[in-house]
Design a protein around this motif. Structure first.
Motif, PDB file in Angstrom:
ATOM      1  N   UNK A 330     -10.182 -64.755 -65.818  1.00 42.42           N
ATOM      2  CA  UNK A 330     -10.984 -65.061 -64.854  1.00 42.42           C
ATOM      3  C   UNK A 330     -10.152 -65.582 -63.473  1.00 42.42           C
ATOM      4  N   UNK A 331      -9.126 -65.998 -63.914  1.00 41.21           N
ATOM      5  CA  UNK A 331      -7.956 -66.703 -62.672  1.00 41.21           C
ATOM      6  C   UNK A 331      -7.616 -65.222 -61.775  1.00 41.21           C
ATOM      7  N   UNK A 332      -7.467 -64.111 -62.752  1.00 39.46           N
ATOM      8  CA  UNK A 332      -6.799 -62.951 -62.133  1.00 39.46           C
ATOM      9  C   UNK A 332      -8.088 -62.372 -61.304  1.00 39.46           C
ATOM     10  N   UNK A 333      -9.142 -62.395 -61.761  1.00 33.54           N
ATOM     11  CA  UNK A 333     -10.273 -61.884 -61.000  1.00 33.54           C
ATOM     12  C   UNK A 333     -10.631 -62.539 -59.701  1.00 33.54           C
ATOM     13  N   UNK A 334     -10.653 -63.937 -59.889  1.00 32.53           N
ATOM     14  CA  UNK A 334     -10.699 -64.736 -58.935  1.00 32.53           C
ATOM     15  C   UNK A 334      -9.859 -64.354 -57.648  1.00 32.53           C
ATOM     16  N   UNK A 335      -8.467 -64.145 -57.943  1.00 34.13           N
ATOM     17  CA  UNK A 335      -7.516 -64.058 -57.272  1.00 34.13           C
ATOM     18  C   UNK A 335      -7.488 -62.673 -56.784  1.00 34.13           C
ATOM     19  N   UNK A 336      -7.878 -61.793 -57.572  1.00 36.85           N
ATOM     20  CA  UNK A 336      -8.224 -60.412 -56.866  1.00 36.85           C
ATOM     21  C   UNK A 336      -9.274 -60.229 -55.879  1.00 36.85           C
ATOM     22  N   UNK A 337     -10.268 -60.888 -55.928  1.00 38.77           N
ATOM     23  CA  UNK A 337     -11.292 -61.074 -54.830  1.00 38.77           C
ATOM     24  C   UNK A 337     -10.740 -61.513 -53.645  1.00 38.77           C
ATOM     25  N   UNK A 338      -9.893 -62.645 -53.640  1.00 42.87           N
ATOM     26  CA  UNK A 338      -9.204 -63.137 -52.496  1.00 42.87           C
ATOM     27  C   UNK A 338      -8.425 -62.141 -51.881  1.00 42.87           C
ATOM     28  N   UNK A 339      -7.624 -61.606 -52.661  1.00 42.74           N
ATOM     29  CA  UNK A 339      -6.618 -60.649 -52.146  1.00 42.74           C
ATOM     30  C   UNK A 339      -7.270 -59.347 -51.570  1.00 42.74           C
ATOM     31  N   UNK A 340      -8.217 -59.008 -52.124  1.00 37.17           N
ATOM     32  CA  UNK A 340      -9.182 -57.903 -51.372  1.00 37.17           C
ATOM     33  C   UNK A 340      -9.704 -58.306 -50.142  1.00 37.17           C
ATOM     34  N   UNK A 341     -10.133 -59.543 -49.879  1.00 42.46           N
ATOM     35  CA  UNK A 341     -10.488 -60.063 -48.710  1.00 42.46           C
ATOM     36  C   UNK A 341      -9.402 -59.828 -47.546  1.00 42.46           C
TER      37      UNK A 341
END
Ligand code: SF4
Length: 371
Positions: A330-341
């Motif tokens: 979940x931490x990776x998914x959250x981080x990936x979302x922020x990185x995509x932005x």
């Protein structure tokens, strides 16, 4: 103006391939430095799963499992999702789009002369590395870095982009700087963002190497610690097995008998002491080894104590995520979302500059129609 891609601190970018559980070499060479950098910078740390495929494309069954192991070790070591963005490279497809754009403008010679390319083509014989992806992996690295360039409408002095590297890797950052310069020469930001503080703006900031200490860390056989040599000590190594590995570790070859004096500066165990032991222990090691006052078994016991002191808190932190790996994912998914932005904000500026923006533009009037 897009605020997603603004930062008042310098931005730091780095990643590791998902090779499974990390070892002390990964920790001392990178991870331990990253943990400190979080206090000062806006950090992005990723798991480079596409990079794993540049050499291990034929069998990808373990990529996801290995990525999970790496995030467990990232978190165990103290990378903190509140302070750093932790993500998976392939979950931010903008890296691939920028890689493509760079591949269109980069001369082949730049890639062919990368030292690690030649070296690995010659040394790795069990895989066919004559692929387009393998030649292009340094350019994928450039995209990994430059996609996190702080926004082009910031003054140059506020666009600090840093890549933590050891002394021997400074050259790797140079290719990325050349690629940024080439892109910036061909394509410039348009409209309101074309000039910032009276200076022509550029899409990509040129990254700087951030030199970090990388002390020599030998494996149990005295060679560089590496998975391929089978000489590693894992960050998640259980204490009994850690002590056992230390017991069999090679020592100064001059100490054949217990009564022979040795030199910790010529001993792999001495190198471990230098990294993990207190000054007090170090003094005992130097004195005892050089006078043959201590035996190697005793000295290795002290090294194991020091090492365990460092690793025990990491393993304690790891337990929570081992018991529930979904938390780490979940931490990776959250981080990936922020990185995509952030990556998408850069990509929009890059597309726009290269006349590939997704905005509708009406047909230009031809010269004939205008008459
Ligand atoms: S006493 Fe310690 S430093 Fe000296 S050779 Fe033995 S293991 Fe190495």
């Amino acid at each position: 103006m897009n605020d997603t891609n603004r930062t008042t601190k310098g931005r730091v970018l780095s990643g590791m391939r998902p090779t499974g559980k990390l070892h002390l070499g990964n920790y001392v060479g990178a991870l331990r430095n990253w943990v400190n950098l979080q206090n000062e910078y806006d950090c992005f740390f990723f798991i480079a799963d596409w990079h794993a495929l540049t050499t291990d494309y034929a069998d990808t069954r373990m990529v996801k499992q290995n990525s999970l192991e790496v995030i467990l070790d990232y978190l165990a070591a103290g990378l903190d999702p509140e302070r750093s963005t932790l993500f998976i490279q392939s979950h931010v497809p903008q890296h691939a789009e920028l890689h493509l754009l760079f591949s269109l403008i980069t001369p082949l010679g730049w890639l062919e002369r990368v030292p690690t390319y030649k070296e690995q083509r010659e040394n790795i014989k069990d895989k066919d590395l004559g692929t387009y992806g393998f030649l292009g992996y340094p350019l994928l690295q450039s995209a990994d870095i430059l996609i996190y360039s702080p926004s082009c409408d910031l003054p140059e002095s506020e666009r600090k982009l840093l890549v933590p590297v050891g002394e021997d890797q400074v050259a790797h950052v140079e290719l990325t700087r050349e690629v940024a310069r080439r892109f910036n020469q061909f394509y410039q930001p348009k409209g309101a963002g074309a000039v910032v503080s009276g200076v022509a703006a550029t899409v990509f900031a040129e990254p700087q190497p951030l030199k970090t200490p990388t002390p020599k860390l030998p494996g149990t056989d005295g060679r560089k610690m590496s998975k391929s040599y089978g000489n590693t000590i894992l960050l998640s190594e259980p204490e009994p097995s850690l002590r056992q590995k230390l017991k069999t570790m090679v020592t100064d070859p001059a100490r054949v008998r217990r009564t022979d004096p040795g030199d910790p500066d010529k001993c792999p165990v001495g190198d471990l002491h230098k990294i993990f032991s207190s000054q007090e222990t170090m003094a005992k090691v130097y004195e005892g080894c050089r006078s043959a006052g201590i035996g190697c078994i005793e000295c290795k016991g002290w090294a194991a104590d020091s090492l365990w002191n460092e690793l025990a808190p990491l393993q304690e932190r790891r337990k929570k995520y081992e018991a529930n790996p979904r938390l780490a994912w979940d931490i990776l998914e959250e981080g990936s979302k922020k990185a995509r932005g952030v990556a998408e904000a850069t990509m929009q500026q890059a597309r726009d500059a290269a006349n590939l923006s997704w905005e509708y533009e009406p047909p230009a009037q031809s010269a004939a129609e205008g008459k």
